[in-house]
Design an enzyme around this catalytic site. Structure first.
Site, PDB file in Angstrom:
ATOM      1  N   HIS A 107       0.845  -1.191   0.000  1.00  0.00           N
ATOM      2  CA  HIS A 107       0.000   0.000   0.000  1.00  0.00           C
ATOM      3  C   HIS A 107       0.875   1.234   0.000  1.00  0.00           C
ATOM      4  O   HIS A 107       1.823   1.341   0.780  1.00  0.00           O
ATOM      5  CB  HIS A 107      -0.911   0.034   1.228  1.00  0.00           C
ATOM      6  CG  HIS A 107      -1.773   1.269   1.254  1.00  0.00           C
ATOM      7  ND1 HIS A 107      -2.947   1.360   0.527  1.00  0.00           N
ATOM      8  CD2 HIS A 107      -1.612   2.463   1.860  1.00  0.00           C
ATOM      9  CE1 HIS A 107      -3.469   2.566   0.703  1.00  0.00           C
ATOM     10  NE2 HIS A 107      -2.680   3.251   1.507  1.00  0.00           N
ATOM     11  N   ARG A 121     -14.514  12.794   7.070  1.00  0.00           N
ATOM     12  CA  ARG A 121     -13.254  13.466   7.411  1.00  0.00           C
ATOM     13  C   ARG A 121     -12.823  14.393   6.292  1.00  0.00           C
ATOM     14  O   ARG A 121     -12.290  15.481   6.534  1.00  0.00           O
ATOM     15  CB  ARG A 121     -12.165  12.415   7.691  1.00  0.00           C
ATOM     16  CG  ARG A 121     -12.371  11.679   9.010  1.00  0.00           C
ATOM     17  CD  ARG A 121     -11.514  10.422   9.080  1.00  0.00           C
ATOM     18  NE  ARG A 121     -10.113  10.739   8.859  1.00  0.00           N
ATOM     19  CZ  ARG A 121      -9.220   9.905   8.316  1.00  0.00           C
ATOM     20  NH1 ARG A 121      -9.600   8.688   7.946  1.00  0.00           N
ATOM     21  NH2 ARG A 121      -7.975  10.275   8.162  1.00  0.00           N
ATOM     22  N   SER A 173      -7.674   3.825   9.098  1.00  0.00           N
ATOM     23  CA  SER A 173      -8.385   3.762   7.823  1.00  0.00           C
ATOM     24  C   SER A 173      -7.661   2.841   6.846  1.00  0.00           C
ATOM     25  O   SER A 173      -8.248   1.922   6.268  1.00  0.00           O
ATOM     26  CB  SER A 173      -8.498   5.181   7.244  1.00  0.00           C
ATOM     27  OG  SER A 173      -9.010   5.138   5.929  1.00  0.00           O
ATOM     28  N   LYS A 196      -8.765  -1.516   5.995  1.00  0.00           N
ATOM     29  CA  LYS A 196      -9.016  -2.062   4.664  1.00  0.00           C
ATOM     30  C   LYS A 196      -8.019  -3.169   4.328  1.00  0.00           C
ATOM     31  O   LYS A 196      -8.382  -4.217   3.809  1.00  0.00           O
ATOM     32  CB  LYS A 196      -8.934  -0.944   3.621  1.00  0.00           C
ATOM     33  CG  LYS A 196     -10.213  -0.107   3.563  1.00  0.00           C
ATOM     34  CD  LYS A 196     -10.085   1.053   2.584  1.00  0.00           C
ATOM     35  CE  LYS A 196      -9.070   2.059   3.086  1.00  0.00           C
ATOM     36  NZ  LYS A 196      -9.083   3.327   2.339  1.00  0.00           N
ATOM     37  N   ASP A 218     -15.247   2.576   7.475  1.00  0.00           N
ATOM     38  CA  ASP A 218     -14.163   3.421   6.995  1.00  0.00           C
ATOM     39  C   ASP A 218     -14.615   4.273   5.820  1.00  0.00           C
ATOM     40  O   ASP A 218     -14.269   5.446   5.733  1.00  0.00           O
ATOM     41  CB  ASP A 218     -12.960   2.583   6.599  1.00  0.00           C
ATOM     42  CG  ASP A 218     -11.881   3.459   5.971  1.00  0.00           C
ATOM     43  OD1 ASP A 218     -11.322   4.283   6.720  1.00  0.00           O
ATOM     44  OD2 ASP A 218     -11.631   3.357   4.766  1.00  0.00           O
TER      45      ASP A 218
END
Lengths: 419, 419
Positions: free
Chosen positions: A77, A163, A178, A182, A156
């Site tokens: 990620h 947000r 967050s 995931k 999320d």
């Protein structure tokens, strides 16, 4: 609960479980969660609270299950940057080395691009797959890059949208939970995080990026996922292209054994981390780029999702040159300014759901460290709508620093490595 | 703007004007204002920001105009407490001394009562008046106590409802601007603030109450309103009654020249401040209580709003005694616990719009400083619904401290005076 966090108290496990569940069900109102998010941003959460918050978000939805896949799963990620197309060559490369890469990705917002937007510039390619399709592509190709389903961490999704409009994105506990909710719900057994830092990154301060990286590594380990993080440079754009189809073209160059040196270097570094973490030995990702095996996986994976890997990529209708106005050494290039210019050319979106142009973006013809002559071509700007050029050029004002005899001022590619 | 306040920057005048206007019009969403309110609570506002915020709320609605009234206008505001019925005798008393008292009041929420709820226990009395009716009652009687119209500071009404559900009530800049925007829009030329402190008050800490008082005095002066504040004791209930009709009865006793000493003392102190600030000289409020002139204004004022000042007040159907369990000196009585008990008996509401019982509440038969014998009657609890007694008695656990030979531990009636 809002008052407790406002007054710097710890939230208990049952409180956290309740608020995430109640917010997902609509029992806690948006304005209440917004006040809580601001209190968390300003007063923080400790590691127990962050861990519980992450778990509560995972439990708000389904968890993917890759138990039918015999290869070790490896995921990556990136927190996002300008010209960060690394996922595109990396996923097929790790698959070519024997990993299974279930890469659930997102779309871009603001000055950073999204992996799905980039791949959608390939004619016919589909981002949305059912869980069954996802599993089949992963089984057949060793890698799949697609949109995360709506069933994954729905808390999320709702919280992130809130947000985004309440200036509470920049809270490390909320960013970490967050991302990790995931990634953990995606069910990978190993995960390498690429936390960007510098002007073009979400976390421009390297120290803050390091804190975020360590927080996420701890969350991953607590959830039983082998997790590592690299904090990497995003003060200068990655590679020589920024924009959807332009970045696909560059990614294919890397898979063909060419491409810009920084993209090759970061792709190989991340591939080695992923392979090692997944427990694969005796595989050299560099040779998988040279011998075409990574390219084979890429072509198979794109085809499996309806794309034609041989079709010509879209090209924007209009282009404009951006020239150097002075001579000397290029000592800096501001990733944020280049990212904003590409966004304004139509490569990015301002609001979720907005369309992006496949061909829009910027080609870079020089990077920091090079000697530049006044009048030399520095960038080519691309867009389908020439009325976008003036505001893009405004964004590029001061984006490149050229001085006589100065030293290059940029971050090292790898700022920090967290195991 | 949210990000600016989150990052401890000052908000500019145009930013403040815009956000109040946009929130009132629904352009800024509740969740955005909630995040901003939490950022203001935790990071504060300076006096310029608070002043501008107050002005923007005033400008969101109409301003009252009393220019047709020849007497000097004098107003009073209390931040609310347990047994605080002072407005009831005070408004007619100041009118009897030559002031014009336009007392726009509110309803109770939680453990504190509301002036309108108290007066509505008088058969026939109406709280809602048109602006024309309000002016006529003020002209004819010298005082009017009624509900503030919807046109007065609508931004504050919307913001207060939001703060109530997002744990952002307790922010001094927001409390001060909320109170003062309404009071300045009401158009009085002089204002005395009664800022309560102690367990039964909104601001239990005297130092915080002093900061709030000084903030409000400055806001009043900036707006051209002659303003003073007293910080007064709310650690022990005021007087000997808590509850709507019970407090009206006690107020009428004060207007008749009797009543508990603390209620008389505070009423006279506030009356003298109001009279002096309004520029009235040669009037003694004490004699206006003794000679019946304040009572005359009261009866006229109640009648003018449809009430029958001679009608019997409602009495609750059921009552229960609360006895001392030990002997000694009563050294303390917790105003909050008594307030919560009266609320649970039906005198208060948990949600805006809920009905309250006219007759519910508590009569106190002893106050701190008195010698108590075990078994002595300390309080009588009143309600129409006897199933409410157990939870009210739970709230009273530990409400009274009786010790052998201890010193009374309570705040002085006047904690601080701010000119």
């Amino acid at each position: 609960m809002i008052a407790a966090k406002r007054d710097r108290h710890e939230l208990s496990d049952p409180q956290i479980d309740w608020v995430i569940s109640a917010y997902t069900r609509g029992v806690v109102a948006d304005e209440q969660m917004a006040a809580l998010a601001m209190a968390i941003l300003l007063n923080g959460m400790n590691s127990r609270e962050i861990s519980r918050w992450t778990n509560a978000m995972i439990n708000s939805g389904e968890r993917m299950n890759w138990s039918s896949i015999t290869r070790p799963t490896a995921d990556k990620h990136s927190t996002g940057g300008v010209g960060d197309k690394i996922t595109l060559p990396l996923a097929p490369l790790v698959a070519a080395c024997g990993g299974a890469v279930p890469q659930l990705s997102g779309r871009g917002l603001g000055h950073t691009g999204g992996t799905l937007d980039k791949l959608e510039s390939i004619p016919g390619w589909r981002a949305e797959l059912s869980n069954e399709e996802m599993l089949k592509v992963l089984q057949d190709c060793g890698a799949v890059i697609c949109a995360a389903g709506a069933g994954l961490a729905p808390a999320d999704k709702k919280l992130y949208a809130l947000r985004d409009v309440t200036a509470t994105v920049e809270a490390i506990p909320l960013i970490a939970s967050s991302i990790m909710s995931k990634k953990i719900a995606e069910g990978t057994s190993s995960l390498v995080l690429d936390v960007k830092t510098g002007s073009g990154a979400f976390m421009s301060d390297p120290a803050q990026a390091g804190i975020l990286a360590r927080t996420m590594v701890e969350l991953g380990k607590n959830a039983g996922v082998k997790t590592r993080a690299l904090v990497t440079a995003m003060d200068v754009p990655l590679g020589l292209t920024v924009g959807n189809a332009l970045e696909v073209r560059e990614s294919v160059e890397v898979l063909a054994g060419g491409g810009p040196s920084d993209v090759i270097e970061l792709t190989l570094l991340l591939a080695r981390e992923m392979i090692e973490l997944a427990g694969i030995s005796g595989k050299d990702p560099e040779s998988a780029l040279k011998d075409g095996s990574a390219m084979d996986v890429w072509r198979k994976m794109i085809s499996a999702q309806g794309g034609n890997p041989g079709a010509p990529l879209p090209v924007a209708r209009e282009n404009q040159k951006f020239l150097a106005t002075e001579s000397g050494r290029m000592v800096g290039m501001d990733a944020m300014k280049v990212g904003v210019a590409a966004w304004r050319l139509g490569a990015g979106r301002s609001r979720q759901g907005e369309k992006v142009q496949a061909g829009a973006g910027i080609e870079l013809h020089a990077k920091p460290g090079e000697e530049i002559a006044a009048g030399q071509l520095l960038m080519t700007l691309h867009t389908d709508e020439p009325e976008r050029f003036p505001r893009a050029l405004d964004a590029l004002a001061g984006s490149v620093t050229i001085v006589a005899g100065g030293a290059v001022n940029r971050l090292p590619l790898i700022v920090e490595r967290i195991q």
